[in-house]
Design a protein around this motif. Structure first.
Motif, PDB file in Angstrom:
ATOM      1  N   GLY A  12       0.658  -1.254   0.025  1.00  0.00           N
ATOM      2  CA  GLY A  12       0.101   0.019   0.148  1.00  0.00           C
ATOM      3  C   GLY A  12       0.760   1.333   0.124  1.00  0.00           C
ATOM      4  N   LYS A  13       2.132   1.224   0.286  1.00  0.00           N
ATOM      5  CA  LYS A  13       2.937   2.160   0.123  1.00  0.00           C
ATOM      6  C   LYS A  13       3.504   2.759  -1.223  1.00  0.00           C
ATOM      7  CE  LYS A  13       6.163   5.364   1.666  1.00  0.00           C
ATOM      8  NZ  LYS A  13       5.842   6.837   2.056  1.00  0.00           N
ATOM      9  N   LYS A  14       2.975   3.810  -1.756  1.00  0.00           N
ATOM     10  CA  LYS A  14       3.195   4.158  -3.028  1.00  0.00           C
ATOM     11  C   LYS A  14       5.013   4.715  -3.199  1.00  0.00           C
ATOM     12  CE  LYS A  14       2.051   7.857  -5.530  1.00  0.00           C
ATOM     13  NZ  LYS A  14       0.823   8.623  -6.330  1.00  0.00           N
ATOM     14  N   ILE A  15       5.582   4.255  -4.186  1.00  0.00           N
ATOM     15  CA  ILE A  15       6.843   4.861  -4.458  1.00  0.00           C
ATOM     16  C   ILE A  15       6.820   5.452  -5.701  1.00  0.00           C
ATOM     17  CG2 ILE A  15       9.158   4.208  -5.048  1.00  0.00           C
ATOM     18  CD1 ILE A  15       9.118   1.731  -3.257  1.00  0.00           C
ATOM     19  N   PRO A  16       6.880   6.737  -5.920  1.00  0.00           N
ATOM     20  CA  PRO A  16       6.513   7.343  -7.165  1.00  0.00           C
ATOM     21  C   PRO A  16       7.408   7.493  -8.320  1.00  0.00           C
ATOM     22  CG  PRO A  16       6.268   9.003  -5.327  1.00  0.00           C
ATOM     23  CD  PRO A  16       7.030   7.777  -4.821  1.00  0.00           C
ATOM     24  N   ALA A  17       7.006   7.154  -9.615  1.00  0.00           N
ATOM     25  CA  ALA A  17       7.994   6.981 -10.699  1.00  0.00           C
ATOM     26  C   ALA A  17       9.092   8.005 -10.661  1.00  0.00           C
ATOM     27  CB  ALA A  17       6.945   7.321 -12.026  1.00  0.00           C
ATOM     28  N   GLU A  18       8.699   9.461 -10.314  1.00  0.00           N
ATOM     29  CA  GLU A  18       9.827  10.361 -10.059  1.00  0.00           C
ATOM     30  C   GLU A  18      10.859  10.028  -9.171  1.00  0.00           C
ATOM     31  OE1 GLU A  18       6.475  10.924  -9.701  1.00  0.00           O
ATOM     32  OE2 GLU A  18       5.964  12.121 -11.532  1.00  0.00           O
ATOM     33  N   LEU A  19      10.537   9.406  -8.046  1.00  0.00           N
ATOM     34  CA  LEU A  19      11.670   9.153  -6.991  1.00  0.00           C
ATOM     35  C   LEU A  19      12.559   7.906  -7.846  1.00  0.00           C
ATOM     36  CD1 LEU A  19      12.762   9.235  -4.515  1.00  0.00           C
ATOM     37  CD2 LEU A  19      10.934   7.656  -3.344  1.00  0.00           C
ATOM     38  N   ALA A  21      13.211   7.447 -10.876  1.00  0.00           N
ATOM     39  CA  ALA A  21      14.139   8.028 -11.883  1.00  0.00           C
ATOM     40  C   ALA A  21      15.156   8.503 -11.319  1.00  0.00           C
ATOM     41  CB  ALA A  21      12.980   8.723 -12.707  1.00  0.00           C
ATOM     42  N   SER A  22      14.898   9.353 -10.367  1.00  0.00           N
ATOM     43  CA  SER A  22      16.162  10.138  -9.541  1.00  0.00           C
ATOM     44  C   SER A  22      17.110   9.051  -9.002  1.00  0.00           C
ATOM     45  CB  SER A  22      15.492  10.850  -8.497  1.00  0.00           C
ATOM     46  OG  SER A  22      16.628  11.511  -7.598  1.00  0.00           O
ATOM     47  N   GLU A  23      16.730   7.689  -8.086  1.00  0.00           N
ATOM     48  CA  GLU A  23      17.523   6.756  -7.822  1.00  0.00           C
ATOM     49  C   GLU A  23      18.095   6.134  -8.850  1.00  0.00           C
ATOM     50  OE1 GLU A  23      19.140   4.021  -5.221  1.00  0.00           O
ATOM     51  OE2 GLU A  23      18.300   5.748  -4.764  1.00  0.00           O
ATOM     52  N   ALA A  24      17.583   6.198 -10.099  1.00  0.00           N
ATOM     53  CA  ALA A  24      18.135   5.386 -11.333  1.00  0.00           C
ATOM     54  C   ALA A  24      19.670   6.009 -11.422  1.00  0.00           C
ATOM     55  CB  ALA A  24      17.144   5.422 -12.468  1.00  0.00           C
ATOM     56  N   GLN A  25      19.641   7.314 -11.292  1.00  0.00           N
ATOM     57  CA  GLN A  25      21.042   7.689 -11.574  1.00  0.00           C
ATOM     58  C   GLN A  25      22.342   7.219 -10.672  1.00  0.00           C
ATOM     59  OE1 GLN A  25      20.848  12.103 -11.168  1.00  0.00           O
ATOM     60  NE2 GLN A  25      18.853  11.951 -11.089  1.00  0.00           N
ATOM     61  N   ASN A  26      21.666   6.457  -9.578  1.00  0.00           N
ATOM     62  CA  ASN A  26      22.836   5.714  -8.938  1.00  0.00           C
ATOM     63  C   ASN A  26      22.950   4.128  -9.357  1.00  0.00           C
ATOM     64  OD1 ASN A  26      23.174   7.788  -7.175  1.00  0.00           O
ATOM     65  ND2 ASN A  26      21.291   7.431  -6.157  1.00  0.00           N
ATOM     66  N   ALA A  41      16.671   0.464  -9.789  1.00  0.00           N
ATOM     67  CA  ALA A  41      16.362   1.517  -8.760  1.00  0.00           C
ATOM     68  C   ALA A  41      14.981   1.161  -8.122  1.00  0.00           C
ATOM     69  CB  ALA A  41      16.413   2.912  -9.623  1.00  0.00           C
ATOM     70  N   ALA A  42      13.993   0.663  -8.888  1.00  0.00           N
ATOM     71  CA  ALA A  42      12.978   0.300  -8.377  1.00  0.00           C
ATOM     72  C   ALA A  42      12.928  -0.710  -7.262  1.00  0.00           C
ATOM     73  CB  ALA A  42      11.884  -0.138  -9.764  1.00  0.00           C
ATOM     74  N   ARG A  43      13.809  -1.744  -7.851  1.00  0.00           N
ATOM     75  CA  ARG A  43      13.968  -3.087  -6.834  1.00  0.00           C
ATOM     76  C   ARG A  43      14.433  -2.531  -5.513  1.00  0.00           C
ATOM     77  NH1 ARG A  43      13.659  -8.138  -8.065  1.00  0.00           N
ATOM     78  NH2 ARG A  43      15.251  -8.470  -6.608  1.00  0.00           N
ATOM     79  N   ALA A  44      15.531  -1.777  -5.814  1.00  0.00           N
ATOM     80  CA  ALA A  44      16.290  -1.134  -4.366  1.00  0.00           C
ATOM     81  C   ALA A  44      15.249  -0.375  -3.589  1.00  0.00           C
ATOM     82  CB  ALA A  44      17.387  -0.125  -4.977  1.00  0.00           C
ATOM     83  N   LEU A  45      14.527   0.536  -3.983  1.00  0.00           N
ATOM     84  CA  LEU A  45      13.675   1.203  -3.351  1.00  0.00           C
ATOM     85  C   LEU A  45      12.494   0.323  -2.685  1.00  0.00           C
ATOM     86  CD1 LEU A  45      13.288   4.489  -5.645  1.00  0.00           C
ATOM     87  CD2 LEU A  45      14.458   4.328  -3.361  1.00  0.00           C
TER      88      LEU A  45
END
Length: 265
Positions: A12-19, A21-26, A41-45
């Motif tokens: 139920g906790k949303k992880i926004p696409a914008e976040l 995309a920002s994490e993907a830089q790492n 990045a999506a998996r890590a978050l």
């Protein structure tokens, strides 16, 4: 087909696409496959969210610790550490497992290889295509001279090399494994003693004309000498496996949408 850049939810906790995309830089990925960085990045978050939810379930309060001079954990970093400290307790490797790891690949546990080598360096800054082309032309011309007259190496090194070793005819003295960058050492391992590399060798420093004068491969070290290193290797592997198993257990019990964290059975 689902769009790549979409929100994901974890219990139920949303992880926004914008976040994401920002994490993907790492998360490095080939330029031709940017989706790999986004998925990593999506998996890590998602995993971080699962662990933080576990911290909440266990009733943990953040207890930040200093991790380096002037650097203290964030509350979230502290909670992740606290959960993992409780959840992960892999067994220490047994004496039998240490011996088995050694016997499976004794060549892995050698003393450093010794090299005597010489080079002529044509410097190139990374990404400078024009300078690389000029250096390649110059290096190829000098290499052609050396192939005709190998005894000219010292004089050509003094004339052309940008390395301080030019004052010694390009000779680098005695090197051991790890003294040079990997691509340079790989050529040292491949060359026959007394031979020139057939092409200029590219490294982060530029192009090198390389000659291997001598090589002495390190002897296989006795088990007793390397047992602590094997134990450290097996301990790290056990921690990694325990972490993966723990995340897999959390993911199996979670409701996750937008990304797959658990492979189908």
């Amino acid at each position: 087909m689902k769009p790549l850049l979409s929100d994901i939810t974890v219990n139920g906790k949303k992880i926004p696409a914008e976040l994401i995309a920002s994490e993907a830089q790492n998360h490095p990925a080939p330029k031709s496959k940017p989706g790999m960085a986004w998925m990593a990045a999506a998996r890590a978050l998602a995993i971080r969210t699962l662990v933080l939810q576990e911290a909440n379930r266990l009733g943990f309060e953040p207890d930040p610790q200093q991790v380096a001079e002037g650097k203290v954990e964030t509350d979230e970093e502290a909670l992740v550490r606290q959960v993992l400290d409780v959840a992960l307790d892999p067994p220490a490797p047994s004496p039998q497992s240490l011996r088995a790891a050694y016997d499976a690949a004794p060549d892995r546990w050698r003393a450093p290889t010794l090299y005597e080598a010489a080079h002529i360096l044509f410097p190139v800054k990374p990404g400078d295509v024009v300078a690389l082309a000029k250096a390649r032309a110059a290096a190829s011309a000098v290499l052609t001279q050396l192939q005709r007259d190998p005894r000219a190496f010292g004089g050509l090194a003094r004339e052309h090399s940008a390395c301080s070793s030019r004052d010694n005819g390009g000779r680098l003295g005695q090197l051991i494994s790890g003294d040079t960058v990997p691509e340079f050492e790989a050529v040292l391992d491949a060359l026959d003693e007394g031979s020139l590399a057939p092409e200029p060798v590219a490294t982060r420093y530029g192009l090198h004309i390389m000659r291997l004068d001598a090589r002495a491969q390190g002897a296989v070290l006795p088990f007793e000498a390397v047992a602590p290193r094997i134990a450290e290797m097996l301990e790290k592997a056990a921690w990694v496996k325990a972490g993966r198993d723990f995340v897999a257990r959390l993911a199996r019990d979670a409701e996750v949408s937008g990304i797959t964290l658990v492979a189908a059975a």
